[in-house]
Scaffold this motif. Structure first.
Motif, PDB file in Angstrom:
ATOM      1  N   PHE A 139       0.820  -1.216   0.000  1.00  0.00           N
ATOM      2  CA  PHE A 139       0.000   0.000   0.000  1.00  0.00           C
ATOM      3  C   PHE A 139       0.859   1.274   0.000  1.00  0.00           C
ATOM      4  CE2 PHE A 139      -2.184  -3.318   2.520  1.00  0.00           C
ATOM      5  CZ  PHE A 139      -3.166  -3.644   1.599  1.00  0.00           C
ATOM      6  N   THR A 140       1.972   1.243  -0.727  1.00  0.00           N
ATOM      7  CA  THR A 140       2.850   2.414  -0.818  1.00  0.00           C
ATOM      8  C   THR A 140       2.981   2.943  -2.243  1.00  0.00           C
ATOM      9  OG1 THR A 140       4.799   0.985  -1.029  1.00  0.00           O
ATOM     10  CG2 THR A 140       4.215   1.724   1.188  1.00  0.00           C
ATOM     11  N   TYR A 190      -5.095   5.704  -6.057  1.00  0.00           N
ATOM     12  CA  TYR A 190      -5.561   5.877  -4.680  1.00  0.00           C
ATOM     13  C   TYR A 190      -6.214   4.589  -4.206  1.00  0.00           C
ATOM     14  CZ  TYR A 190      -4.804  10.929  -4.399  1.00  0.00           C
ATOM     15  OH  TYR A 190      -4.236  12.176  -4.340  1.00  0.00           O
ATOM     16  N   ASN A 203      -9.975   2.132   1.908  1.00  0.00           N
ATOM     17  CA  ASN A 203      -9.999   0.879   2.644  1.00  0.00           C
ATOM     18  C   ASN A 203     -11.331   0.645   3.338  1.00  0.00           C
ATOM     19  OD1 ASN A 203      -9.974   2.460   4.999  1.00  0.00           O
ATOM     20  ND2 ASN A 203      -7.757   2.286   5.242  1.00  0.00           N
ATOM     21  N   GLN A 241     -11.143   5.179   4.702  1.00  0.00           N
ATOM     22  CA  GLN A 241     -10.018   6.108   4.638  1.00  0.00           C
ATOM     23  C   GLN A 241      -9.460   6.112   3.214  1.00  0.00           C
ATOM     24  OE1 GLN A 241      -7.566   4.231   7.647  1.00  0.00           O
ATOM     25  NE2 GLN A 241      -7.958   5.890   9.081  1.00  0.00           N
ATOM     26  N   VAL A 260      -6.264   6.539   0.946  1.00  0.00           N
ATOM     27  CA  VAL A 260      -4.820   6.407   1.074  1.00  0.00           C
ATOM     28  C   VAL A 260      -4.193   6.716  -0.280  1.00  0.00           C
ATOM     29  CG1 VAL A 260      -2.913   4.863   1.670  1.00  0.00           C
ATOM     30  CG2 VAL A 260      -5.137   4.607   2.804  1.00  0.00           C
ATOM     31  N   LYS A 309       2.824   8.710   1.828  1.00  0.00           N
ATOM     32  CA  LYS A 309       1.430   8.626   1.415  1.00  0.00           C
ATOM     33  C   LYS A 309       0.558   9.331   2.442  1.00  0.00           C
ATOM     34  CE  LYS A 309       0.792   4.149   3.644  1.00  0.00           C
ATOM     35  NZ  LYS A 309       0.573   2.719   3.458  1.00  0.00           N
ATOM     36  N   VAL A 327      -3.062   9.542   4.454  1.00  0.00           N
ATOM     37  CA  VAL A 327      -4.210   8.753   4.903  1.00  0.00           C
ATOM     38  C   VAL A 327      -5.250   9.750   5.388  1.00  0.00           C
ATOM     39  CG1 VAL A 327      -5.060   6.994   6.489  1.00  0.00           C
ATOM     40  CG2 VAL A 327      -2.743   6.812   5.543  1.00  0.00           C
TER      41      VAL A 327
END
Length: 316
Positions: free
Chosen positions: A139-140, A189, A192, A196, A198, A206, A208
């Protein structure tokens, strides 16, 4: 291993010698490998660690942890890949076709189960959290953006969605895709299961952003004319930067937007009373100096009490 074997032999011989000399009545050891030899010699032996109950507890905890990880890895997820908008229907069709083929080629080498699905919104991929984590390197970053951008002659956006069910995951992917489409050069993008946002997933830093809008954001939005979400993202960007002072260029980099848009955001906050120019930064090369803005944020990434009171005064 040789050292361990020698050590076990040393303690085995020592315990046996002490017992035969009458120096000890019982051997307490943590070496399971010497326990049976000592018992065969007639000694009373207590194996101190681990006990059967401890082994059972460790196995139970490991099983629970693995079960939870399995459930989390298999959480429903969706990915929506869309080309940049164009008013030419033929060009849009061409972009969709080329993008679909590029994504298919990429996924043919991707070792996770993914079900492609073409929708009116774009090329959709139905999968799970584990696959999304691999696609985004935890998730980066976005591998779909990074590895395919040079092969296409147009920009495109990627929206990732996680959810408690497939319906929520698909809606979150659509929302993430819409947010990405606002970026001038295409972006990725993720939304979740906690609602949110992220991203952008194109750098190690990143943002959030919670989509639950607190009152201070509503106040700033009403006064400045910026959207709730823009104010939320500015607050998140400053929290990541760790500094309430920032230039338009720095803000643009964090938000993955243009300097012009960042200048517009800062000017709107300045007119509201939530930002002020505190310095002018001149570069080493010739060019226009950069204004340094201080935005009224506290350490939690929210507008400070002073900033909120000033805002309320303007609204009153």
């Amino acid at each position: 291993l040789e050292y361990l074997i020698k050590m076990e032999s040393h303690y085995r011989d020592r315990h046996l010698a002490l017992w035969r000399e009458g120096g000890i009545d019982v051997s307490i050891t943590r070496f399971s490998s010497i326990m049976y030899t000592l018992r065969d010699a007639g000694m009373a032996v207590h194996f101190a660690y681990p006990s059967p109950s401890h082994v059972a507890q460790v196995c139970h905890e490991a099983f629970q942890a693995e079960s939870l990880k399995h459930l989390r890895d298999n959480q429903t997820a969706a990915v929506l890949v869309t080309p940049a908008k164009t008013d030419d229907p033929e060009e849009l069709a061409r972009r969709q076709d080329r993008l679909q083929k590029a994504v298919s080629r990429f996924l043919s080498l991707f070792p996770y189960e993914i079900m492609p699905n073409d929708t009116p919104h774009g090329h959709e991929l139905l999968t799970n959290r584990k696959a999304v984590a691999a696609l985004t390197e935890g998730f980066t970053t976005c591998r779909l953006q990074g590895e395919k951008r040079q092969a296409l002659d147009f920009e495109y956006n990627v929206g990732y969605g996680l959810g408690e069910n497939m319906y929520q995951a698909r809606l979150n992917a659509l929302d993430a895709s819409r947010e990405a489409s606002l970026m001038p050069l295409g972006a990725s993008y993720l939304v979740n299961e906690d609602d949110q946002l992220v991203g952008p997933l194109q750098k190690k830093i990143k943002l959030v952003v919670s989509r639950d809008v607190p009152e201070y954001v509503r106040e700033a939005s009403r006064s400045s004319g910026l959207s709730y979400f823009t104010v939320q993202k500015i607050a998140a960007a400053l929290a990541v930067a760790g500094n309430a002072e920032i230039t338009a260029r720095e803000l643009a980099e964090l938000l993955c937007t243009t300097n012009r848009s960042a200048n517009r955001f800062l000017s709107a906050l300045r007119e509201t009373g939530l930002a002020e120019v505190v310095d002018v930064r001149r570069g080493t090369t010739r060019g226009r100096p950069e204004r340094v803005y201080r935005i009224a944020l506290d350490k939690r990434g929210e507008f400070s009490a002073e900033g909120r009171e000033g805002l309320r005064g303007r609204l009153d």
